[in-house]
Structure formats: C-alpha cells, structure tokens
Design a protein around this motif. Structure first.
Motif, PDB file in Angstrom:
ATOM      1  N   ILE A 101       0.831  -1.208   0.000  1.00 32.70           N
ATOM      2  CA  ILE A 101       0.000   0.000   0.000  1.00 32.70           C
ATOM      3  C   ILE A 101       0.870   1.264   0.000  1.00 32.70           C
ATOM      4  CG2 ILE A 101      -2.021  -1.086   1.034  1.00 32.70           C
ATOM      5  CD1 ILE A 101      -1.175   0.049   3.741  1.00 32.70           C
ATOM      6  N   ASN A 102       2.145   1.079  -0.397  1.00 32.65           N
ATOM      7  CA  ASN A 102       3.083   2.199  -0.513  1.00 32.65           C
ATOM      8  C   ASN A 102       3.189   3.018   0.766  1.00 32.65           C
ATOM      9  OD1 ASN A 102       3.771   1.685  -3.240  1.00 32.65           O
ATOM     10  ND2 ASN A 102       1.850   2.645  -3.906  1.00 32.65           N
ATOM     11  N   THR A 103       3.246   2.303   1.878  1.00 31.11           N
ATOM     12  CA  THR A 103       3.376   2.944   3.185  1.00 31.11           C
ATOM     13  C   THR A 103       4.625   2.414   3.876  1.00 31.11           C
ATOM     14  OG1 THR A 103       0.979   3.130   3.406  1.00 31.11           O
ATOM     15  CG2 THR A 103       2.274   3.311   5.425  1.00 31.11           C
ATOM     16  N   ASP A 104       5.489   3.326   4.301  1.00 35.19           N
ATOM     17  CA  ASP A 104       6.696   2.915   5.009  1.00 35.19           C
ATOM     18  C   ASP A 104       6.336   2.341   6.378  1.00 35.19           C
ATOM     19  OD1 ASP A 104       8.340   3.803   2.959  1.00 35.19           O
ATOM     20  OD2 ASP A 104       8.495   5.824   3.805  1.00 35.19           O
ATOM     21  N   PHE A 105       6.973   1.233   6.723  1.00 30.95           N
ATOM     22  CA  PHE A 105       6.787   0.658   8.047  1.00 30.95           C
ATOM     23  C   PHE A 105       8.007   1.029   8.886  1.00 30.95           C
ATOM     24  CE2 PHE A 105       7.049  -2.646  11.300  1.00 30.95           C
ATOM     25  CZ  PHE A 105       5.752  -2.703  11.757  1.00 30.95           C
ATOM     26  N   GLU A 106       7.919   2.175   9.553  1.00 29.68           N
ATOM     27  CA  GLU A 106       9.025   2.685  10.360  1.00 29.68           C
ATOM     28  C   GLU A 106       8.483   3.250  11.671  1.00 29.68           C
ATOM     29  OE1 GLU A 106      10.935   5.532   7.842  1.00 29.68           O
ATOM     30  OE2 GLU A 106      11.851   4.007   6.552  1.00 29.68           O
ATOM     31  N   PRO A 107       7.902   2.397  12.498  1.00 26.83           N
ATOM     32  CA  PRO A 107       7.286   2.894  13.735  1.00 26.83           C
ATOM     33  C   PRO A 107       8.322   3.379  14.750  1.00 26.83           C
ATOM     34  CG  PRO A 107       7.291   0.498  13.715  1.00 26.83           C
ATOM     35  CD  PRO A 107       7.759   0.939  12.357  1.00 26.83           C
ATOM     36  N   ASP A 108       7.985   4.465  15.432  1.00 23.13           N
ATOM     37  CA  ASP A 108       8.817   4.935  16.536  1.00 23.13           C
ATOM     38  C   ASP A 108       8.592   4.090  17.784  1.00 23.13           C
ATOM     39  OD1 ASP A 108      10.022   7.560  15.442  1.00 23.13           O
ATOM     40  OD2 ASP A 108       7.886   7.734  14.958  1.00 23.13           O
ATOM     41  N   TYR A 109       7.378   3.546  17.905  1.00 21.95           N
ATOM     42  CA  TYR A 109       7.045   2.656  19.019  1.00 21.95           C
ATOM     43  C   TYR A 109       6.201   1.493  18.510  1.00 21.95           C
ATOM     44  CZ  TYR A 109       8.624   6.201  22.362  1.00 21.95           C
ATOM     45  OH  TYR A 109       9.385   7.097  23.074  1.00 21.95           O
ATOM     46  N   VAL A 110       6.423   0.327  19.108  1.00 24.76           N
ATOM     47  CA  VAL A 110       5.607  -0.853  18.845  1.00 24.76           C
ATOM     48  C   VAL A 110       4.988  -1.290  20.164  1.00 24.76           C
ATOM     49  CG1 VAL A 110       5.575  -3.256  18.095  1.00 24.76           C
ATOM     50  CG2 VAL A 110       7.026  -1.595  16.897  1.00 24.76           C
ATOM     51  N   CYS A 111       3.666  -1.290  20.228  1.00 17.23           N
ATOM     52  CA  CYS A 111       2.937  -1.630  21.457  1.00 17.23           C
ATOM     53  C   CYS A 111       2.123  -2.894  21.198  1.00 17.23           C
ATOM     54  CB  CYS A 111       2.013  -0.489  21.861  1.00 17.23           C
ATOM     55  SG  CYS A 111       2.860   1.120  21.945  1.00 17.23           S
ATOM     56  N   VAL A 112       2.318  -3.906  22.041  1.00 20.84           N
ATOM     57  CA  VAL A 112       1.765  -5.232  21.776  1.00 20.84           C
ATOM     58  C   VAL A 112       0.893  -5.694  22.937  1.00 20.84           C
ATOM     59  CG1 VAL A 112       2.306  -7.624  21.174  1.00 20.84           C
ATOM     60  CG2 VAL A 112       3.895  -5.784  20.528  1.00 20.84           C
ATOM     61  N   ALA A 113      -0.305  -6.160  22.616  1.00 21.79           N
ATOM     62  CA  ALA A 113      -1.181  -6.777  23.621  1.00 21.79           C
ATOM     63  C   ALA A 113      -1.376  -8.246  23.278  1.00 21.79           C
ATOM     64  CB  ALA A 113      -2.536  -6.065  23.667  1.00 21.79           C
ATOM     65  N   CYS A 114      -1.323  -9.090  24.285  1.00 23.78           N
ATOM     66  CA  CYS A 114      -1.648 -10.499  24.136  1.00 23.78           C
ATOM     67  C   CYS A 114      -1.999 -11.024  25.527  1.00 23.78           C
ATOM     68  CB  CYS A 114      -0.495 -11.295  23.524  1.00 23.78           C
ATOM     69  SG  CYS A 114       0.953 -11.433  24.587  1.00 23.78           S
ATOM     70  N   GLN A 115      -2.316 -12.291  25.621  1.00 25.49           N
ATOM     71  CA  GLN A 115      -2.663 -12.856  26.925  1.00 25.49           C
ATOM     72  C   GLN A 115      -1.602 -13.853  27.352  1.00 25.49           C
ATOM     73  OE1 GLN A 115      -6.697 -13.368  27.773  1.00 25.49           O
ATOM     74  NE2 GLN A 115      -6.426 -14.944  29.308  1.00 25.49           N
ATOM     75  N   ASP A 116      -1.190 -13.756  28.605  1.00 28.36           N
ATOM     76  CA  ASP A 116      -0.194 -14.658  29.184  1.00 28.36           C
ATOM     77  C   ASP A 116      -0.669 -15.024  30.587  1.00 28.36           C
ATOM     78  OD1 ASP A 116       2.051 -15.954  30.160  1.00 28.36           O
ATOM     79  OD2 ASP A 116       3.471 -14.526  29.301  1.00 28.36           O
ATOM     80  N   HIS A 117      -0.873 -16.318  30.809  1.00 25.68           N
ATOM     81  CA  HIS A 117      -1.312 -16.760  32.136  1.00 25.68           C
ATOM     82  C   HIS A 117      -0.197 -16.640  33.170  1.00 25.68           C
ATOM     83  CE1 HIS A 117      -4.626 -18.607  29.892  1.00 25.68           C
ATOM     84  NE2 HIS A 117      -5.250 -18.721  31.036  1.00 25.68           N
ATOM     85  N   GLY A 118       1.049 -16.709  32.703  1.00 29.46           N
ATOM     86  CA  GLY A 118       2.170 -16.786  33.626  1.00 29.46           C
ATOM     87  C   GLY A 118       2.414 -18.238  34.029  1.00 29.46           C
ATOM     88  N   PHE A 119       3.626 -18.516  34.507  1.00 27.87           N
ATOM     89  CA  PHE A 119       3.953 -19.895  34.873  1.00 27.87           C
ATOM     90  C   PHE A 119       4.827 -19.947  36.120  1.00 27.87           C
ATOM     91  CE2 PHE A 119       7.014 -23.509  34.472  1.00 27.87           C
ATOM     92  CZ  PHE A 119       6.111 -24.507  34.786  1.00 27.87           C
ATOM     93  N   VAL A 120       4.333 -20.665  37.114  1.00 30.73           N
ATOM     94  CA  VAL A 120       5.115 -21.050  38.290  1.00 30.73           C
ATOM     95  C   VAL A 120       4.901 -22.544  38.453  1.00 30.73           C
ATOM     96  CG1 VAL A 120       5.438 -20.820  40.779  1.00 30.73           C
ATOM     97  CG2 VAL A 120       4.862 -18.790  39.398  1.00 30.73           C
ATOM     98  N   LYS A 121       5.961 -23.321  38.346  1.00 32.92           N
ATOM     99  CA  LYS A 121       5.830 -24.780  38.358  1.00 32.92           C
ATOM    100  C   LYS A 121       5.130 -25.253  39.627  1.00 32.92           C
ATOM    101  CE  LYS A 121       8.406 -29.044  37.449  1.00 32.92           C
ATOM    102  NZ  LYS A 121       7.611 -29.408  36.268  1.00 32.92           N
ATOM    103  N   GLY A 122       4.127 -26.112  39.435  1.00 35.32           N
ATOM    104  CA  GLY A 122       3.382 -26.658  40.555  1.00 35.32           C
ATOM    105  C   GLY A 122       2.224 -25.788  41.006  1.00 35.32           C
ATOM    106  N   GLN A 123       2.029 -24.642  40.366  1.00 32.60           N
ATOM    107  CA  GLN A 123       0.949 -23.726  40.751  1.00 32.60           C
ATOM    108  C   GLN A 123      -0.026 -23.545  39.591  1.00 32.60           C
ATOM    109  OE1 GLN A 123       1.516 -20.012  43.263  1.00 32.60           O
ATOM    110  NE2 GLN A 123       1.347 -19.051  41.259  1.00 32.60           N
ATOM    111  N   SER A 124      -1.320 -23.556  39.883  1.00 29.63           N
ATOM    112  CA  SER A 124      -2.333 -23.345  38.858  1.00 29.63           C
ATOM    113  C   SER A 124      -2.095 -22.014  38.150  1.00 29.63           C
ATOM    114  CB  SER A 124      -3.720 -23.350  39.494  1.00 29.63           C
ATOM    115  OG  SER A 124      -4.692 -22.825  38.607  1.00 29.63           O
ATOM    116  N   ASP A 125      -2.212 -22.031  36.810  1.00 26.91           N
ATOM    117  CA  ASP A 125      -2.021 -20.770  36.093  1.00 26.91           C
ATOM    118  C   ASP A 125      -3.115 -19.765  36.427  1.00 26.91           C
ATOM    119  OD1 ASP A 125      -4.149 -21.794  34.631  1.00 26.91           O
ATOM    120  OD2 ASP A 125      -3.015 -22.085  32.786  1.00 26.91           O
TER     121      ASP A 125
END
Length: 336
Positions: free
Chosen positions: A126-150
């Motif tokens: 689309i003839n648009t430069d991809f040169e972001p000054d910042y990249v902000c990302v959202a996703c889901q992460d339960h986290g992990f501690v072995k032996g503990q419910s997420d």
C-alpha cells in the motif's frame, strides 16, 4: 511520530498504524488472522515430521495441530526456546510425545507472535513505510510457576499490581518479567528488531480502550466487560481507576451469572473464592461504585449485548485493545 499497535488474540490480530499528526480515523487499520491461526494452518498442511524452532507464542491452533500431527504418526521435535508454546511445564510437553532439543537442525516451522517481515510486506503493497517509533503489543499470558495453577499465577499478578496502582495505564511491561514467558518473548523480539515499546495484557488493553470510549461519552463510573473467546474480564471503573475486577471463562458464563457477578462487583461483595471455585480465575474487589452503566467489548460481545452498550473505541469495536495501547503509550510519554 508513528506508532504500531497490535492486539494479538486467538482468532485475529488487530492492528492500527497511527501517526500522531492525524486523526485515528485516518490510521491504517488491519484485522488479520492471528499468528496461531496462520501457523496452525501451515502446520496442518505439512506432510512430514515437524522440526520446530522460534520463540514462545500463543498456543491455540498451533498446539492443536502439533498434537494432531503426533496422532497421525509424525515425529515432532521442538527447541527448548519455544517448547513452552505447547505447555509451560516442559514435563507435560514431553509427556505428549514431543521431543525437546537444545537445537533444531533445518526447522520447517518457525514459531513467533510478531512477524515483522509480513507487516513490512503488507505495508509495502500500500506504498506505506513501516518505520514505527514505538511498537505496542497486547496479548494474553497466564504466567507460569511450576506446581501452581495458572489461574492462581495470573490472578496473583493482578492482585499485586493493584496493590501498586489502580491506574490501568500502568499495567504494561518494558522489561522481562519473572514468570510471564510470552511477554518475555515479545520483549525479546522488540529488542532484537530494534523497536522501542512494551507488552501489555490484552484484557487490560481492552479496559483502557473502553475507558477511551467512556471518556468520550463523558461517563466516569461504569463496568467494562471484555468478552473474549476464552476469557471474560469484568472491571468496575471510577474516574479512570480500577475499583474491582474479576475474570472467568467465557464458555462457563451464563447471562444470569454475568449479571450476578456485575452486581456483586458493583457493590464490592464478589469474592475471589466464589469465582475461583466456579473454575474462573478470581476476583479482586476494592471499593463499590454507584452507577450501573456497562460497556462491552471483545469478540464475543454479542452474547451479552442486551446487558450493556458496545464500546466503539476509535469508532470501531475491533480496535478497542489497540486504542487502549495507544492511550497507555500517551500516558507513559505524558502526552495529552
């Protein structure tokens, strides 16, 4: 200043590429299949043993098709760097018949949540430069501690963070965390590509997006709901501060249960034990609120559409999380 905001879900990755000299309505906007859907489809079409390398990413379809390959009789080898995509506990990964190695020779699958080459290619068309000054990302992460419910791990983070701040704009990660493996992989990816930015929980990003819409409507006391494919987060907000929250699994919520939880959240009588014992993640009640206004976002918002109003953040319910990321960056940079 150019800002690339991406909210990575199980079904889609929602993107805005925003320039702060223009209205958000003029930003480039993309709704694409999620990375796990794209790579899951790729894996399903491979007719040979899998040799998987890359980074930790969201499981979903990727995990499903990897396990399906094992059932079909194929061998699956995966590097330890990305094996937690399947399960955080590597002993559980091995128990599924997957071979974990330090190094994978000639991989035929590369796992990653952020595919910058693809983004650059799309923008190039689309003839648009991809040169972001910042990249902000959202996703889901339960986290992990072995032996503990997420479920315990994830909600312990919410409780501890709320002890530090009730401002959802402060719920972002710039540095590697102790137990959020997916956030760590994303931060590593940003660093290796040379981008400034942060990672944020997708539910909190959606809350920040809902706040944007509520502020536009001049409402300062309400309940915000993000009705996701897997999880539903309910948050009571007053003057842009969190007064309480709960999280449950969407497919376990009836309309009656949701209304009951919302009323109890509003009155500050919902307990962590009540939600957790119902196989949800938990609840963090802090203070009651008075108004019963409810704003709804998320891919499954239609299920409960009769119990609130859709939050059209930036004029589009699909970019609620991206608007939340953008507002979080503005807060971080002290931009009004």
């Amino acid at each position: 200043m150019d800002i690339f905001c991406i909210d990575i879900g199980n079904g889609t990755q929602d993107i805005i590429y925003y320039n702060d000299e223009k209205n958000i309505e003029n930003a480039v906007k993309l709704i694409l299949p999620s990375p796990t859907q794209i790579l899951g489809s790729t894996i399903s079409k491979i007719k040979e043993n899998l040799r998987i390398d890359g980074e930790i990413m969201g499981g979903g379809a990727v995990s499903y098709y990897i396990l399906k390959k094992i059932k079909q009789g194929y061998t699956v080898e995966i590097s330890e760097d990305c094996a937690q995509t399947i399960r955080d506990d590597l002993d559980q990964v091995r128990a599924k018949g997957i071979i974990i190695k330090d190094k994978i020779e000639n991989p035929n699958v590369i796992l990653k949540d952020l595919d910058f080459e693809m983004y650059k290619g799309v923008f190039n068309t689309i003839n648009t430069d991809f040169e972001p000054d910042y990249v902000c990302v959202a996703c889901q992460d339960h986290g992990f501690v072995k032996g503990q419910s997420d479920r315990v791990t994830r909600f312990k983070y919410f409780k501890e963070k709320l002890g530090e701040t009730r401002n959802p704009y402060n719920f972002y990660f710039e540095k590697k965390t102790g137990y959020f493996t997916r956030f760590n992989a994303i931060l590593n990816s940003l660093n290796s590509e040379g981008y400034k930015g942060f990672a944020m929980d997708s539910k909190i990003a959606s809350v920040c997006g809902i706040m944007n819409y509520a502020t536009e409507q001049k409402i300062d006391e309400y309940i915000g709901l993000d009705i996701g494919n897997g999880h539903t987060l309910g948050v009571s907000i007053k003057n842009n501060l969190i007064y309480g929250l709960y999280e449950h699994h969407t497919n376990m919520l009836t309309r009656e249960k949701l209304l009951e939880y919302n009323e109890k959240l509003k009155s500050c009588t919902l307990t962590n034990e009540e939600v957790f014992n119902d196989m949800g993640h938990g609840a963090c009640p802090l203070e009651p609120i008075n108004l019963s206004k409810t704003y709804i976002a998320g891919p499954n918002r239609r299920i409960f559409k009769d119990y609130g109003e859709y939050a059209y953040s930036g004029g589009d319910v699909m970019i609620t999380g991206c608007v939340g990321l953008l507002d979080t960056l503005n807060h971080k940079l002290n931009i009004k």
